[in-house]
Design a protein around this motif. Structure first.
Motif, PDB file in Angstrom:
ATOM      1  N   ILE A   9       5.005   4.868  -9.820  1.00  9.22           N
ATOM      2  CA  ILE A   9       4.717   6.298  -9.993  1.00  9.22           C
ATOM      3  C   ILE A   9       6.028   7.036 -10.248  1.00  9.22           C
ATOM      4  O   ILE A   9       6.099   7.912 -11.120  1.00  9.22           O
ATOM      5  CB  ILE A   9       3.975   6.851  -8.759  1.00  9.22           C
ATOM      6  CG1 ILE A   9       2.572   6.236  -8.681  1.00  9.22           C
ATOM      7  CG2 ILE A   9       3.875   8.383  -8.825  1.00  9.22           C
ATOM      8  CD1 ILE A   9       1.803   6.562  -7.412  1.00  9.22           C
ATOM      9  N   ASP A  19      -7.936   5.656  -9.277  1.00 13.03           N
ATOM     10  CA  ASP A  19      -7.841   4.903  -8.037  1.00 13.03           C
ATOM     11  C   ASP A  19      -8.726   5.479  -6.931  1.00 13.03           C
ATOM     12  O   ASP A  19      -9.329   4.729  -6.177  1.00 13.03           O
ATOM     13  CB  ASP A  19      -6.380   4.841  -7.585  1.00 13.03           C
ATOM     14  CG  ASP A  19      -6.237   4.101  -6.273  1.00 13.03           C
ATOM     15  OD1 ASP A  19      -6.406   2.875  -6.274  1.00 13.03           O
ATOM     16  OD2 ASP A  19      -6.011   4.762  -5.246  1.00 13.03           O
ATOM     17  N   PRO A  20      -8.853   6.814  -6.822  1.00 11.91           N
ATOM     18  CA  PRO A  20      -9.693   7.336  -5.732  1.00 11.91           C
ATOM     19  C   PRO A  20     -11.140   6.830  -5.794  1.00 11.91           C
ATOM     20  O   PRO A  20     -11.750   6.574  -4.766  1.00 11.91           O
ATOM     21  CB  PRO A  20      -9.633   8.859  -5.929  1.00 11.91           C
ATOM     22  CG  PRO A  20      -8.339   9.100  -6.639  1.00 11.91           C
ATOM     23  CD  PRO A  20      -8.139   7.904  -7.524  1.00 11.91           C
ATOM     24  N   ASP A  21     -11.693   6.702  -6.994  1.00  8.24           N
ATOM     25  CA  ASP A  21     -13.084   6.238  -7.107  1.00  8.24           C
ATOM     26  C   ASP A  21     -13.194   4.715  -7.197  1.00  8.24           C
ATOM     27  O   ASP A  21     -14.287   4.168  -7.110  1.00  8.24           O
ATOM     28  CB  ASP A  21     -13.755   6.852  -8.343  1.00  8.24           C
ATOM     29  CG  ASP A  21     -14.380   8.207  -8.040  1.00  8.24           C
ATOM     30  OD1 ASP A  21     -14.266   8.666  -6.885  1.00  8.24           O
ATOM     31  OD2 ASP A  21     -14.997   8.794  -8.946  1.00  8.24           O
ATOM     32  N   ARG A  81       3.858   0.388  -5.923  1.00  9.27           N
ATOM     33  CA  ARG A  81       3.054   1.490  -6.446  1.00  9.27           C
ATOM     34  C   ARG A  81       3.878   2.782  -6.476  1.00  9.27           C
ATOM     35  O   ARG A  81       3.910   3.487  -7.495  1.00  9.27           O
ATOM     36  CB  ARG A  81       1.850   1.656  -5.527  1.00  9.27           C
ATOM     37  CG  ARG A  81       0.942   2.782  -5.864  1.00  9.27           C
ATOM     38  CD  ARG A  81      -0.105   2.877  -4.758  1.00  9.27           C
ATOM     39  NE  ARG A  81      -1.152   3.798  -5.106  1.00  9.27           N
ATOM     40  CZ  ARG A  81      -2.214   4.041  -4.326  1.00  9.27           C
ATOM     41  NH1 ARG A  81      -2.340   3.396  -3.179  1.00  9.27           N
ATOM     42  NH2 ARG A  81      -3.132   4.891  -4.698  1.00  9.27           N
ATOM     43  N   GLY A  82       4.548   3.073  -5.378  1.00 10.68           N
ATOM     44  CA  GLY A  82       5.381   4.270  -5.322  1.00 10.68           C
ATOM     45  C   GLY A  82       6.494   4.228  -6.354  1.00 10.68           C
ATOM     46  O   GLY A  82       6.809   5.223  -7.009  1.00 10.68           O
ATOM     47  N   ARG A  83       7.089   3.042  -6.530  1.00 17.59           N
ATOM     48  CA  ARG A  83       8.172   2.928  -7.510  1.00 17.59           C
ATOM     49  C   ARG A  83       7.659   3.140  -8.926  1.00 17.59           C
ATOM     50  O   ARG A  83       8.314   3.769  -9.758  1.00 17.59           O
ATOM     51  CB  ARG A  83       8.805   1.533  -7.407  1.00 17.59           C
ATOM     52  CG  ARG A  83       9.446   1.295  -6.068  1.00 17.59           C
ATOM     53  CD  ARG A  83      10.946   1.156  -6.239  1.00 17.59           C
ATOM     54  NE  ARG A  83      11.544   0.660  -5.032  1.00 17.59           N
ATOM     55  CZ  ARG A  83      12.545  -0.209  -4.991  1.00 17.59           C
ATOM     56  NH1 ARG A  83      13.044  -0.686  -6.128  1.00 17.59           N
ATOM     57  NH2 ARG A  83      13.045  -0.610  -3.863  1.00 17.59           N
ATOM     58  N   ALA A 115       2.255  -1.547  -1.901  1.00 11.57           N
ATOM     59  CA  ALA A 115       2.307  -0.109  -1.628  1.00 11.57           C
ATOM     60  C   ALA A 115       3.636   0.461  -2.113  1.00 11.57           C
ATOM     61  O   ALA A 115       3.681   1.510  -2.760  1.00 11.57           O
ATOM     62  CB  ALA A 115       2.112   0.156  -0.140  1.00 11.57           C
ATOM     63  N   GLU A 116       4.730  -0.225  -1.812  1.00  8.28           N
ATOM     64  CA  GLU A 116       6.022   0.309  -2.254  1.00  8.28           C
ATOM     65  C   GLU A 116       6.157   0.239  -3.773  1.00  8.28           C
ATOM     66  O   GLU A 116       6.643   1.182  -4.406  1.00  8.28           O
ATOM     67  CB  GLU A 116       7.184  -0.433  -1.589  1.00  8.28           C
ATOM     68  CG  GLU A 116       8.505   0.221  -1.990  1.00  8.28           C
ATOM     69  CD  GLU A 116       9.732  -0.458  -1.425  1.00  8.28           C
ATOM     70  OE1 GLU A 116       9.601  -1.271  -0.485  1.00  8.28           O
ATOM     71  OE2 GLU A 116      10.829  -0.181  -1.943  1.00  8.28           O
ATOM     72  N   PHE A 135      -3.755  -3.454  -4.520  1.00  7.59           N
ATOM     73  CA  PHE A 135      -3.543  -2.891  -3.181  1.00  7.59           C
ATOM     74  C   PHE A 135      -4.882  -2.586  -2.522  1.00  7.59           C
ATOM     75  O   PHE A 135      -5.126  -2.936  -1.371  1.00  7.59           O
ATOM     76  CB  PHE A 135      -2.693  -1.620  -3.266  1.00  7.59           C
ATOM     77  CG  PHE A 135      -2.543  -0.934  -1.946  1.00  7.59           C
ATOM     78  CD1 PHE A 135      -1.668  -1.433  -1.000  1.00  7.59           C
ATOM     79  CD2 PHE A 135      -3.312   0.164  -1.618  1.00  7.59           C
ATOM     80  CE1 PHE A 135      -1.544  -0.827   0.240  1.00  7.59           C
ATOM     81  CE2 PHE A 135      -3.197   0.781  -0.379  1.00  7.59           C
ATOM     82  CZ  PHE A 135      -2.307   0.280   0.548  1.00  7.59           C
ATOM     83  N   PRO A 159      -0.286  -8.865   5.082  1.00 13.72           N
ATOM     84  CA  PRO A 159       0.652  -7.777   5.410  1.00 13.72           C
ATOM     85  C   PRO A 159       1.836  -7.698   4.445  1.00 13.72           C
ATOM     86  O   PRO A 159       2.234  -6.612   4.028  1.00 13.72           O
ATOM     87  CB  PRO A 159       1.119  -8.127   6.830  1.00 13.72           C
ATOM     88  CG  PRO A 159      -0.004  -8.918   7.416  1.00 13.72           C
ATOM     89  CD  PRO A 159      -0.579  -9.703   6.266  1.00 13.72           C
ATOM     90  N   ALA A 192       2.356  -4.433   1.928  1.00 15.81           N
ATOM     91  CA  ALA A 192       3.568  -3.616   2.017  1.00 15.81           C
ATOM     92  C   ALA A 192       4.285  -3.613   0.670  1.00 15.81           C
ATOM     93  O   ALA A 192       4.769  -2.579   0.209  1.00 15.81           O
ATOM     94  CB  ALA A 192       4.474  -4.140   3.123  1.00 15.81           C
TER      95      ALA A 192
END
Lengths: 662, 662
Positions: free
Chosen positions: A264, A179-181, A260-262, A257-258, A288, A250, A254
């Motif tokens: 992970i 994801d960073p690249d 994604r966290g779940r 993003a959440e 995202f 938006p 949102a």
């Protein structure tokens, strides 16, 4: 992103000093493939071999994997054709014909508004499709609205329902830099996958294929990208762009993003969870970041200034009869935006969001297919019309695996977001949850549903309404429980938002044609397009970004830690791999999501790479193309040949490609 | 949100038909408490008893808990004073004096710009503080900029460093309805906690305390909220608001949303992880929802229209000498915004974000304290000046527990977001990560650091620079590794963004005073304020929302599933609890984050509730107060008395409160 029936050959020949002709164009069209995974591909041998991206085959590799064999992590290599495996549910299509059906479609909706407009248009479009393709399983017909309804064209395809996985590198190499690249450059991704079309159980004969080259790309040389870009929104009005910026994006950002966290969090529960979550996590992170790029573009004042100026110019061009006839479609759309803001959340959370769960998706479409098939084709929801039913059936009856932990997370998440955004006391929330918590309800439904079993789905599909009504599967019952209200929210949405928007857009399209003639490409519609450009870097904030990365750079960038970790095969090959080979390169081609896997073709019609990404500025291409900054990122065929040989040693594949390079 | 030295007594008396006087005001000020947990409280007995919110004591309850005893989940009850437990690191302060030091502070910065301006201002402010309070541990002095530097006032407080937990209900009852009901109404939250101030080991004598009432609040009656609202930004210029909307909030929202998902993921690993993550998850969800409300407010065109109109009016008021002297501070701020956008990410990710990790926070401040204490007070970073060093020392040497799994998640998360937003190849990313992945680096640092042990921290604090330089703690070494660059980013930020903004705001404040005189309340600054309002519901989208909920409604709303699950104590008490008691109510008081726990006081000066929330519209109060929609949400003292008696049976507490009700 020009359609194949309106490509500006003359302009291109003049600009690039070439002599391309219709035969060249026809050949490229015949070698360009649309994949049902939402991607593009190019035919690269006479035996149906396709080159596309790894991220276009990752879902297939994930489906074919298990706790014992992880083709995503370890890659998928074949030594002979018998080892090629069917990608569950994947289909491919090659465009064979385009014809204009505008008059026919427009006549069907004359004078209609609201729901009636939408129904009549759907009925006419699916009727045209069915008349053209009938029930031939090897053909696919689709009526495509171009220029937001300024034109309707019938696209006919040769369809392949048996697509097999031939080669996939390790995910760590395909998505090197992670994801960073992603959406950045310099880039070192081997985002490559090979598939093969099969026909009646044998490799398909594909005489029209692209010639393979191992030549290195050169700065400034012309490049043509042939693929099916999914969706751009360059013709949206200012009020629609504001809705995108203030309402739609938006929420999406949102939620992604959440989620994604779940995901992970799920991955961290253990290696098998990590495996199961891989392609979803990739897709959510990718989505995202796309949203970040789009939001950035929408926050730049020049974009809105330019859109406002164009709207003013179009409005001013209206005179006399045309003006009286057209009225003020921009104001009509602005009015529809107020309805959008009012109706969006209930529509989205009842009719769209629950589909994240595969089991719910199956349940909903089994229920609806049973209900809809009782009606004549023209009266059904369009996705169940005769011309589209086979697609739906294939999707539901493909032997996909359902990973329950993932499905439970996805369903629980969407239910909990429904409650959050609609509010605890909203009637839709009460319908969705009753007195249950999202997590407990999701666990109950997923844990007890049998719809993960394709045989159960088949029985329900074939059993029709009687079987559905008799089913005690809790997910089927839950889908039935929601259905009336979900359909009502959809009907309201189509009546108050979709219909007035389409009607107004048809009018605006007439104004555009009046002002610009045919000198504009339509918005992307996940149909085959050809874009032209050059190999070129860009300049940003005073820095020049060069258009090439080289294989030696991959080894320099490796850190030994994910996502910059080389696979054992790549580590082993470091001494023999040619560091001077161009690995990835950038071009000025205009693309969009869906273009992934597009063949990048040189002026001689030879395949020089596979398009796999854009730079971060390219994401703003959703709303307008900026020639200074938007760039397409490509894996070179030179690098692909080099790694197939020195890293993977898959000689059958290199032999087949060499033959095609003559 | 008026300061106690500028409360519009006359206006209020006239509007409400009251006869409030200075003595009334002094009494309320003396009974109003600021908590170091970022909250407010009211003194409710002569023995130092404080009423505040549960979410103001949750961190304390979490600190006092362990895997064996979970005071967050089960509540914290005391039968006698010996059972009251010290909240680690918590301090309380009661305002005793306000004096004007504007002339002194402004003189110190005359003619200075950039870094020099910021340093001179900090040195003067901390010098004034130190001169006023000296080293008295029972006093706290703070120079507060009001009206964005239009005034500087010296606030003097009586400080209490020993604050103990007396009562906390179960989290499920305090936060009944959870995130879905947060910032919504009707609401049924027992967001209540009792603390006690101690002085030299004994309950503090607090003759100035608020009289307790169990009277039900009445629609329309006047309510005064006395607390320390944290931060509003109503005097920001248009260009600053655009930066908030386009740069700051989108980053914060995306990070909070993902962190929320990660914390939920952590919770799902098991009950002990869930316990450990509870207060962070609450705080992140709360912060995310605040951001949603703020973003909504900033997306409403009327807000920007009004701000633009006011800016125009202020600009137009400038004439003659004043105009020549003031110049165009709005343009100066707009120019500083360009610098903000350029410098924000590196500053934020090096200087701010890593503090999410407690261990990193300790390491950074131990390192910096050691370095800074070598310098004269006036030359230090202001947080290490003599007047502020005790606060820092108390924070670092308080016996907080560090939960390693949580700390690792937080550090890994911020490092990974640093890479995402700065880019892999940014020099700051290379400094932060080297060749390591964020996750592996975070694991290594957290796992091997000893800074979770307060004795280790004490040794390092007392050992000064020599101890720091000799330390082989990897977190200390990591903080040292980052420090030069982080300080440089901070200096640049202060030079290019903070200084020009402060200078311009001082000028705009002069223009405002010129136009409005003293008839405006300054932006919130986490200092004591008094706001007036009435018990009132509101009307939205054609629906009237009533200002009261009743205890019976709590039982009706319960579903048996979190976050609508009653605690066993509440379930048991259902038959005896008085359903007709007002549970929560709404008022028109203007508050902001930090006002949580503010005593809600009636016209007779009696305590009728504790402020704990605003409605969703109230979140837009960050940028402007909308009297039609912004509402404050309060737990009634009537309900508190009722549940203390019938649900919890904590008679010592009810006896103490009854005494105070005389």
């Amino acid at each position: 992103m020009w359609t194949f029936d309106n490509f500006p050959l003359e302009t291109v020949n003049e600009a690039y000093g070439l002599t391309l002709d219709q035969a060249w164009l026809d050949h490229i069209q015949a070698a360009s493939v649309r994949l049902s995974s939402g991607c593009s591909a190019g035919v690269v041998s006479s035996d149906g071999l396709l080159l596309t991206n790894h991220h276009c085959v990752i879902e297939c590799a994930q489906e074919l994997s298990s706790a014992e064999k992880d083709f995503v992590a370890q890659g998928f290599l074949t030594a002979k054709r018998e080892e090629e495996l069917v990608c569950p549910g994947m289909a491919a299509a090659i465009l064979t014909d385009i014809s204009d059906v505008t008059r026919d479609v427009v006549a069907a909706t004359q004078g209609l508004t609201g729901d009636n407009f939408v129904h009549a248009q759907n009925a006419r479009a699916t009727g045209i499709e069915q008349a053209a393709c009938g029930d031939d399983p090897k053909r696919h017909c689709q009526v495509v609205p171009l220029y937001q309804g300024g034109q309707y064209k019938l696209y006919q395809y040769r369809k392949y329902s048996d697509v097999r996985l031939v080669f996939a590198p390790e995910f760590s190499m395909a998505f090197f830099g992670g994801d960073p690249d992603n959406f950045n450059f310099p880039r070192y991704a081997l985002d490559v996958g090979f598939l093969r079309l099969y026909d009646d159980g044998n490799p398909a004969a594909t005489p029209d294929h692209l010639e393979w080259t191992t030549r290195q790309p050169e700065a400034g040389e012309p490049i043509f990208a042939a693929g099916s870009p999914g969706k751009t929104e360059r013709f949206l009005t200012v009020s629609q762009l504001e809705t995108q910026r203030d309402v739609y994006l938006p929420l999406q950002m949102a939620m992604k993003a959440e989620l994604r966290g779940r995901l992970i969090g799920l991955s961290e529960r253990g290696p098998e969870y990590k495996r199961v979550a891989t392609d979803w996590l990739f897709s959510v992170e990718n989505g995202f970041k796309s949203g970040v790029g789009q939001a950035l573009a929408l926050r730049r004042p020049p974009l809105f200034d330019a859109k406002r100026a164009e709207e003013k110019r179009l409005r001013k061009s209206l005179k006399g009869d045309l003006k009286r006839e057209i009225g003020d479609p921009w104001a009509d759309i602005a009015a529809a935006q107020a309805e959008y803001r009012r109706l969006f959340l209930p529509w989205y959370f009842l009719e769209q969001a629950p589909h994240h769960s595969s089991l719910f998706f199956y349940a909903r479409y089994l229920v609806r297919a049973a209900e809809e098939r009782e009606k004549p084709s023209a009266e059904r929801l369009p996705e169940f019309a005769d011309s589209r039913l086979p697609w739906m059936r294939d999707k539901i009856l493909a032997p996909y695996k359902v990973e329950k932990a993932l499905d439970e997370l996805l369903l629980g998440f969407t239910l909990s977001k429904s409650r959050e955004y609609l509010g605890v006391d909203a009637p839709e929330t009460r319908l969705l949850l009753g007195k249950a918590s999202p997590e407990i309800l999701a666990h109950y439904l997923v844990d007890n549903s049998q719809l993960g079993d394709v045989a159960v789905r088949r029985t329900l599909w074939e059993g029709g309404l009687a079987a559905i009504e008799a089913s005690d599967d809790p997910m089927i019952q839950y889908a039935m429980h929601l259905d009336a209200e979900a359909r009502a929210r959809r009907a309201e949405w189509e009546d108050k938002v979709v219909a007035p928007t389409r009607i107004a857009h048809e009018k605006i399209a007439r104004v555009r044609f009046h002002v610009y003639g045919g000198t504009m490409a339509p918005d992307a519609t996940f149909t085959p397009r050809l874009s032209y450009g050059r190999v070129e870097g860009w300049r940003y904030n005073g820095t020049d970004i060069q258009p090439f990365t080289y294989m030696k750079g991959l080894y320099e960038r490796a850190t030994g830690q994910a996502p910059f970790q080389l696979s054992p095969r790549f580590t082993a090959a470091q001494a023999v791999a040619d560091g001077g080979i161009v690995y990835n390169f950038t071009t000025t081609n205009d693309i969009a999501g869906g273009s992934s896997g597009s063949p990048a073709i040189d002026a001689d019609g030879r395949l020089i790479g596979t398009v796999f990404d854009s730079n971060i500025h390219g994401l703003g291409g959703a709303y307008s193309y900026n020639a200074e900054l938007n760039r397409t990122v490509v894996v070179s065929t030179a690098a692909i040949s080099e790694v197939l040989e020195t890293v993977y040693g898959v000689t059958t594949l290199t032999d087949e490609l060499s033959a095609s390079a003559n």
